[in-house]
Write an enzyme that holds these catalytic residues in place. Structure first.
Site, PDB file in Angstrom:
ATOM      1  N   VAL A  68      -0.326  -6.455   1.796  1.00 28.57           N
ATOM      2  CA  VAL A  68       0.336  -6.050   0.555  1.00 28.57           C
ATOM      3  C   VAL A  68       1.414  -5.027   0.887  1.00 28.57           C
ATOM      4  O   VAL A  68       1.139  -4.019   1.536  1.00 28.57           O
ATOM      5  CB  VAL A  68      -0.676  -5.430  -0.448  1.00 28.57           C
ATOM      6  CG1 VAL A  68       0.050  -4.865  -1.670  1.00 28.57           C
ATOM      7  CG2 VAL A  68      -1.708  -6.459  -0.875  1.00 28.57           C
ATOM      8  N   ALA A 113       2.400   0.015   2.864  1.00 31.02           N
ATOM      9  CA  ALA A 113       1.802  -1.324   2.927  1.00 31.02           C
ATOM     10  C   ALA A 113       0.383  -1.193   3.465  1.00 31.02           C
ATOM     11  O   ALA A 113      -0.013  -0.131   3.956  1.00 31.02           O
ATOM     12  CB  ALA A 113       2.613  -2.226   3.851  1.00 31.02           C
ATOM     13  N   LYS A 114      -0.376  -2.237   3.363  1.00 35.81           N
ATOM     14  CA  LYS A 114      -1.682  -2.279   4.020  1.00 35.81           C
ATOM     15  C   LYS A 114      -2.055  -3.734   4.232  1.00 35.81           C
ATOM     16  O   LYS A 114      -1.648  -4.604   3.461  1.00 35.81           O
ATOM     17  CB  LYS A 114      -2.743  -1.619   3.128  1.00 35.81           C
ATOM     18  CG  LYS A 114      -3.953  -1.164   3.881  1.00 35.81           C
ATOM     19  CD  LYS A 114      -3.645   0.148   4.555  1.00 35.81           C
ATOM     20  CE  LYS A 114      -4.838   0.812   5.173  1.00 35.81           C
ATOM     21  NZ  LYS A 114      -4.532   2.254   5.397  1.00 35.81           N
ATOM     22  N   GLY A 115      -2.845  -3.976   5.286  1.00 40.43           N
ATOM     23  CA  GLY A 115      -3.293  -5.334   5.545  1.00 40.43           C
ATOM     24  C   GLY A 115      -4.788  -5.337   5.783  1.00 40.43           C
ATOM     25  O   GLY A 115      -5.387  -4.294   6.041  1.00 40.43           O
TER      26      GLY A 115
END
Ligand code: GLU
Length: 424
Positions: A68, A113-115
């Site tokens: 995201v 962001a982050k995953g």
């Protein structure tokens, strides 16, 4: 036939709702207009991919990969990749937004962001984890990039995983691209001081909070929840400054010693014990929940989200909470903690040392140059200290908690930048 891994259902308060509640409070105080509010609250992009991975037994399992991008207003998006059974879209969305606010609080030129992948790396072989990371990278080739989106480690990933990501990305692009990811091993362009950076930032924040409350570190006691990269480094650095660490914990339980735990011993024990504190004899085992309510000066939650909630916040006795984890306190607990007069150094400030040194790593990669560890430490310490001061001053000015003050500082910066960049 390949079956999609089901996302486990975890009984906790929703971190996205917790994040939004604080965002709304700060936006109201700032008098944010409706248009800017809508821009800042919506994630810029959300990627969900299916990742078929051949397991060691020959079976193909399909994992769901998420990335995201919450915002690119301040610059390319930045944030870690989490490999954990609890990963789900709402959690990653909250974590991505927290990265936006975190980078803005410490004033580094990144968006957030982050995953994540819902998987249990502890139950997988290193080869399986490597194939999963390479598959994830492959499917994010158009998402990642040194000027686009720069991943880093998070729960369940570390330098080795970042090396696989960097290699997979570089192979696909036909050239070596160091700056596409941070938190790499030193030999592969990682920065000195990155591994301990988040824990070090927690220590620097604790020292700053102690100064405000006029607590002498040499007479202070502390409990640290979580003994991974963040918790163990924070505990060690606090101990080095004279703080007595009475309790530590990991998934196997909490360990308490009223005369203080020898942190180096605990770290060596964990290293020789397949990564856990199970059976650690230098302390008495206590239930995990008890660690949070011990009569200590400093509580460092450095494990995961939503551990301090509306249910247990009443029982907290610490004078300050320094958040090593992202989102360890749910929004429901905030008012209880504020009423008790506990000083909270919020996650987006207290654990920002990691992304700050990630930024230094990216800068070094782009310069093709290496900084000394001393230089990294000095610059990071100053950024965390100055940010702490700024957030503290904002909290006094607006008569709000340090948490809401941190959101005010962050949202104000992103909103002002957005005004200059504008929309279509
Ligand atoms: N995962 C870390 C965090 O939550 C580090 C992110 C980064 O270095 O980009 O802050």
């Amino acid at each position: 036939m390949a079956i999609l891994e089901p996302a486990p259902i975890i009984d906790k308060e929703n971190p996205l709702e917790s994040m939004m509640e604080r965002f709304n409070s700060a936006a109201e105080i700032l008098g944010l207009d409706a248009q800017t509010y809508n821009v800042l609250k919506s994630p810029a992009r959300q990627h969900i991919v299916s990742l078929p991975v051949t397991m060691d037994n020959g079976e193909v399992r399909v994992f769901e990969g998420i990335r995201v991008i919450h915002s690119t207003i301040l610059g390319p998006s930045k944030g870690g990749i989490r490999f954990d059974p609890g990963v789900n879209l709402d959690e990653v969305r909250a974590l991505a937004a927290w990265m936006t606010w975190k980078c803005a609080v410490v004033d580094i030129p990144y968006g957030g962001a982050k995953g994540g992948v819902a998987c249990d790396p502890r139950q997988m072989s290193r080869g399986e984890v490597e194939r999963l990371m390479r598959a994830y990278t492959r499917s994010m080739l158009d998402v990642f990039g040194p000027d686009r989106d720069i991943p880093a480690p998070d729960m369940g990933t570390g330098p080795e995983e970042m090396a696989w990501l960097m290699d997979a990305y570089s192979r696909a692009k036909g050239m070596t691209v160091h700056a596409v990811v941070t938190g790499k091993p030193i030999v592969l362009g990682g920065s000195l001081g990155r591994v301990e950076a988040t824990g070090r930032g927690v220590m620097v924040s604790t020292m700053a909070a102690m100064e405000k409350l006029k607590v002498n570190p040499i007479q202070a006691t502390c409990a640290v929840q979580g003994f991974g990269n963040v918790g163990s480094n924070a505990a060690k650095l606090l101990e080095e400054r004279g703080v007595k660490v009475l309790a530590i914990s990991d998934i196997t339980g909490a360990y308490y010693n009223e005369s203080g735990i020898d942190i180096q011993k605990a770290i060596s024990y964990k290293e020789g014990n397949r990564g856990t504190l199970d059976g650690f004899k230098e302390a008495t085992k206590i239930p995990n929940e008890e660690l949070l309510t011990l009569p200590v000066d400093v509580l460092v939650p450095a494990a995961m989200e939503d551990v301090i909630t509306g249910k247990n916040a009443h029982q907290i006795k610490a004078r300050m909470i320094i958040e090593g984890a992202n989102g360890p306190t749910s929004a429901k607990a905030d008012s209880i903690i504020n009423e008790k007069g506990i000083l909270v150094a919020p996650d987006i400030l207290a654990n920002a040392g990691g992304v700050t040194v990630s930024y230094f790593e990216w800068v070094q990669n782009r310069l093709g140059y290496k900084w000394s560890k001393d230089r990294v430490h000095r610059r990071m310490d100053k950024i965390i200290r100055d940010s702490f001061e700024k957030v503290y001053r904002t909290s006094i000015e607006h008569k709000v908690s340090m948490r809401i003050a941190a959101y005010i500082v962050a949202i104000d910066k992103v909103a002002k930048t957005f005004k200059f960049r504008g929309g279509y």
